[in-house]
Design a protein around this motif. Structure first.
Motif, mmCIF file in Angstrom:
data_model
loop_
_atom_site.group_PDB
_atom_site.id
_atom_site.type_symbol
_atom_site.label_atom_id
_atom_site.label_comp_id
_atom_site.label_asym_id
_atom_site.label_seq_id
_atom_site.Cartn_x
_atom_site.Cartn_y
_atom_site.Cartn_z
ATOM 1 N N ARG A 31 -12.078 -5.918 11.505
ATOM 2 C CA ARG A 31 -13.347 -6.265 11.402
ATOM 3 C C ARG A 31 -14.156 -6.797 10.464
ATOM 4 N NH1 ARG A 31 -17.637 -2.950 14.900
ATOM 5 N NH2 ARG A 31 -16.055 -1.422 15.651
ATOM 6 N N ASP A 34 -14.202 -10.665 11.926
ATOM 7 C CA ASP A 34 -15.742 -10.308 12.582
ATOM 8 C C ASP A 34 -16.831 -10.065 12.243
ATOM 9 O OD1 ASP A 34 -14.224 -10.374 15.393
ATOM 10 O OD2 ASP A 34 -13.978 -8.283 14.803
ATOM 11 N N HIS A 35 -17.285 -9.601 11.544
ATOM 12 C CA HIS A 35 -18.085 -9.643 11.011
ATOM 13 C C HIS A 35 -18.547 -11.007 9.501
ATOM 14 C CE1 HIS A 35 -20.408 -5.864 10.974
ATOM 15 N NE2 HIS A 35 -19.201 -5.010 11.532
ATOM 16 N N TYR A 79 -22.024 -8.286 20.774
ATOM 17 C CA TYR A 79 -20.926 -9.138 20.416
ATOM 18 C C TYR A 79 -19.699 -8.042 20.208
ATOM 19 C CZ TYR A 79 -16.874 -11.116 17.351
ATOM 20 O OH TYR A 79 -15.383 -11.239 17.109
ATOM 21 N N PHE A 80 -19.654 -7.230 19.688
ATOM 22 C CA PHE A 80 -18.368 -6.271 19.650
ATOM 23 C C PHE A 80 -18.529 -5.334 20.543
ATOM 24 C CE2 PHE A 80 -19.186 -6.616 15.281
ATOM 25 C CZ PHE A 80 -18.178 -6.307 14.294
ATOM 26 N N THR A 90 -11.841 -8.137 20.055
ATOM 27 C CA THR A 90 -12.177 -9.044 19.643
ATOM 28 C C THR A 90 -12.100 -10.169 18.594
ATOM 29 O OG1 THR A 90 -12.591 -7.870 17.262
ATOM 30 C CG2 THR A 90 -14.676 -7.308 18.751
ATOM 31 N N GLY A 92 -10.820 -10.925 16.228
ATOM 32 C CA GLY A 92 -10.483 -10.132 14.930
ATOM 33 C C GLY A 92 -9.343 -9.840 15.548
#
Length: 174
Positions: A31, A34-35, A79-80, A90, A92
């Protein structure tokens, strides 16, 4: 340790082979990756808007803030939701060897991944003048903490409220 004795493996009655549930740290690192990626994209996309708002100020600055909050929330949620509904991963999750699956081990639907990730759009609350940024940040923090608590307290399927809401879980892909 076999799949039948390892508490991190989960198998629905009548389902195929047991699937290893992802560890909390793996999910958190995925996560975070990804962020960070989404934040970099948003900085590049929204930088011209921010510079324009700084120059213009006043109502134009407020409008730029509203547009930034809406775009940020939409890009993050999109995105997610899109990537997880496409192949369960994703960037990540792919790097950490994780996959989001539905109740039967398949790729979740777009509506399921939208429900699973709806909390990522809480930043849109920043459109509320004066207190919106703080309210949105606190709401996202509460969402993250309650998700982490849910995952750590569920020793069998490791599902947070967002997974329960969406009918999903995160498993090891390799």
């Amino acid at each position: 340790m076999s799949a039948t004795t390892d508490p991190h493996f989960y198998q629905r009655e009548g389902a195929g082979p047991a699937i290893a549930e992802a560890e909390v740290w793996q999910r958190a690192v995925a996560r975070l990756v990804d962020h960070v990626g989404v934040a970099v994209v948003l900085m590049v996309v929204l930088l011209p808007l921010g510079l324009g708002a700084a120059v213009l100020g006043g109502a134009a600055g407020f409008l730029a803030g509203v547009v930034s909050a809406v775009v940020s929330a939409g890009v993050t949620l999109g995105y997610f939701a899109v990537l997880e509904s496409r192949d369960g991963q994703t960037l990540g999750k792919r790097l950490l060897g994780l996959r989001v699956v539905d109740e039967v081990g398949g790729t979740p639907s777009l509506s399921a991944t939208l429900r699973r990730n709806c909390w990522t759009a809480l930043g849109v609350l920043a459109v509320v003048p004066v207190v919106g940024g703080l309210v949105g940040s606190v709401a996202m923090l509460v969402a993250v903490v309650t998700i982490l608590l849910g995952i750590t307290q569920d020793s069998v399927t490791r599902r947070g409220w967002h997974d329960t809401l969406a009918g999903t879980r995160v498993v090891r892909a390799r």
